[in-house]
Design an enzyme around this catalytic site. Structure first.
Site, PDB file in Angstrom:
ATOM      1  N   SER A  85      54.687  29.875   2.925  1.00  9.36           N
ATOM      2  CA  SER A  85      54.472  28.797   1.967  1.00  9.36           C
ATOM      3  C   SER A  85      55.451  28.964   0.824  1.00  9.36           C
ATOM      4  CB  SER A  85      53.034  28.871   1.447  1.00  9.36           C
ATOM      5  OG  SER A  85      52.936  28.204   0.202  1.00  9.36           O
ATOM      6  N   GLU A 126      49.674  23.928  15.059  1.00  5.80           N
ATOM      7  CA  GLU A 126      49.267  22.694  14.371  1.00  5.80           C
ATOM      8  C   GLU A 126      50.120  21.506  14.803  1.00  5.80           C
ATOM      9  OE1 GLU A 126      48.284  23.746   9.962  1.00  5.80           O
ATOM     10  OE2 GLU A 126      49.671  25.228  10.758  1.00  5.80           O
ATOM     11  N   LYS A 159      51.105  33.531   2.637  1.00  4.93           N
ATOM     12  CA  LYS A 159      50.769  32.642   3.748  1.00  4.93           C
ATOM     13  C   LYS A 159      51.573  32.922   5.009  1.00  4.93           C
ATOM     14  CE  LYS A 159      48.242  29.639   4.025  1.00  4.93           C
ATOM     15  NZ  LYS A 159      48.237  28.287   3.457  1.00  4.93           N
ATOM     16  N   HIS A 166      29.515  26.480  21.377  1.00  6.03           N
ATOM     17  CA  HIS A 166      29.223  25.850  20.074  1.00  6.03           C
ATOM     18  C   HIS A 166      29.912  26.605  18.945  1.00  6.03           C
ATOM     19  CE1 HIS A 166      25.854  23.803  22.205  1.00  6.03           C
ATOM     20  NE2 HIS A 166      25.788  24.975  22.819  1.00  6.03           N
TER      21      HIS A 166
END
Ligand code: ARG
Length: 466
Positions: A285, A298, A291, A164
């Site tokens: 970024s 992704e 970043k 979980h």
């Protein structure tokens, strides 16, 4: 030889037509931009068919030689083309036959004897499919190898295991990594079965009803490297089950990769910081200098969407088709090609990303909360004869005591523990050692060093078998 031809009329089926194909119909009818990649397989299948016709006495040895040399010349022409854009033909089969006839003259027209584009395309597609499955299995095996190597390197690192997404019990990092390798081994096994299903020759099925000439299909199969021949000509021209199962396999792999990608996205956040992907697999970024984005993961997660979409696509095309060949089947190839291309792109990228990944030992160690040893605490009492239901309850009570006093479970005193059950002894504090905790679960498939070692060897065996 000029690859461009005349657009008027239709060389393959013009006879019974007076008019030409409507302009509005051309784009819909044309599949060449998709089936172009089958040209080598079309040449290979055609050369074998010519040999079959010769063995059956339908064409003479001289004609067979002429056709064969013509097909080799066509292959040379096609090899030099960048793509199908300038070709006027409907599909790859039309291209090959037109160029053959342009090269060797009317004898080229004998090649299609007893053959239909229906058994031809089914054959070409399977010839391609077998190669594609081999390549895909190679990429998958490569990735399993990378994960296994990472697991071997990570011995001694114990991390929180989650259920979980809540800290549950400590596990070796190798155990987490290997939990992501086994699904890919199952994908490899699935693909082996798909390969077996693909390895059946439809050629000789004609348009739907078989071939009237005495072509030896077994010999043809051996010639083209197929293990078996299809048993029913109508099924032979319309069976795309192997393709659907390949697309299913790709979708399943996509899901497995997406799950692994999610682990990497999560574990590379500032909050977790368990893993760091190599610079080559992360991006910065344009706005925020700090970043370090896990794009590889992704994009992999995103690509699983199209793999799933392709599965829906092919199953929907097949659903409800009447017996025999139907033109809907032309839509089978694009999704299959796309699924295979997608994985051919994603698997090496993810393998590289995993290879570049470092496990951040310090952050992983800091993340281990003492609450995760609550089960070990309950097991401590079980070893002293307390029924598990009771010991579970008692350990839960101690978690509450720790929580309400703002301490870790390991910071409770022996007296506090004894207040809950008199069987707690001073050695209870040994359970708060992550290494001891994982070592205590020595069952097959468990987390002890021996069990993980056994698991690694089993994985290597499975990989060698695959
Ligand atoms: N381009 C077609 C396909 O991919 C080849 C078979 C065409 N057959 C036909 N009867 N029109 O399915």
């Amino acid at each position: 030889m000029d690859a461009r031809g005349d657009r008027s009329g239709h060389p393959l089926w013009g006879g019974r037509f007076e008019g030409v194909l409507a302009g509005e119909m051309e784009a819909l009818n044309r599949s060449l931009q998709v089936d172009w990649r089958l040209w080598r397989h079309d040449i290979e299948g055609s050369r074998a068919w010519a040999r079959g016709l010769r063995r059956a006495g339908i064409i003479s040895p001289d004609e067979a030689t002429l056709i064969d040399e013509g097909l080799v010349a066509v292959a040379r022409t096609l090899e030099n083309l960048a793509g199908p854009e300038d070709l006027p033909d409907e599909d790859i089969h039309s291209v090959v036959e037109r160029l053959l006839t342009e090269t060797i003259g009317p004898t080229g027209g004998k090649l299609h004897t007893g053959r239909s584009r229906n058994d031809q395309v089914a054959t070409d597609f399977r010839l391609w499919g077998k190669e594609a499955i081999h390549a895909l299995r190679g990429d998958l095996a490569g990735m399993v190898g990378v994960i296994a190597a990472k697991a071997r390197e990570s011995t001694g690192i114990v991390m929180p295991g989650y259920t979980h997404l809540q800290q549950a019990q400590p596990v070796p990092a190798a155990h987490w990594l290997l939990s992501r390798a086994w699904p890919l081994v199952r994908d490899l096994e699935h693909l082996r079965a798909v390969l077996g299903e693909c390895d059946v020759l439809p050629l000789g099925s004609g348009a739907l009803a078989g071939c009237p000439f005495d072509v030896d299909r077994k010999a043809l199969a051996a010639d083209l490297g197929f293990s078996r021949v299809t048993e029913n000509s109508m099924d032979g021209v319309s069976d795309r089950d192997w393709a659907a199962r390949l697309v299913f396999g790709a979708a399943m792999t996509g899901i497995h990769l997406s799950q692994l990608a999610e682990d990497l996205v999560l574990f590379s956040t500032a909050e977790f910081g368990f893993v760091r992907l190599g610079d080559g697999f992360t991006t910065g970024s344009s706005l925020m200098p700090q970043k370090r984005n896990p794009d590889v993961a992704e994009l992999t997660r995103g690509k699983s969407g199209r793999l799933l979409g392709n599965l829906t696509g092919i199953l929907t095309v097949l659903k409800g088709l009447p017996a025999g060949y139907n033109r809907d089947l032309q839509e089978d190839k694009e999704v299959v090609f796309d699924s295979v291309d997608t994985l051919a792109m994603v698997l090496p990228a993810m393998s590289g990303a995993l290879d570049s990944m470092t496990l951040v030992r310090a952050r992983i160690g800091e993340a281990l909360r003492a609450e995760m040893f609550a089960t070990d605490l309950a097991d401590h009492l079980v070893r002293r004869g307390v029924p598990f239901r009771e010991s579970h309850h008692l350990a839960g009570a101690l978690v509450r005591v720790a929580e309400s006093s703002g301490r870790e479970l390991s910071e409770l005193t022996l007296e506090e523990m004894r207040a809950v059950h008199t069987d707690f002894g001073p050695e209870v504090f040994e359970i708060f050692d992550p290494a001891a905790s994982v070592q205590s679960r020595a069952v097959r498939g468990g987390t002890s060093a021996e069990a993980v070692g056994q698991q690694l060897r089993a994985l290597e065996r499975a990989l060698a078998q695959a």
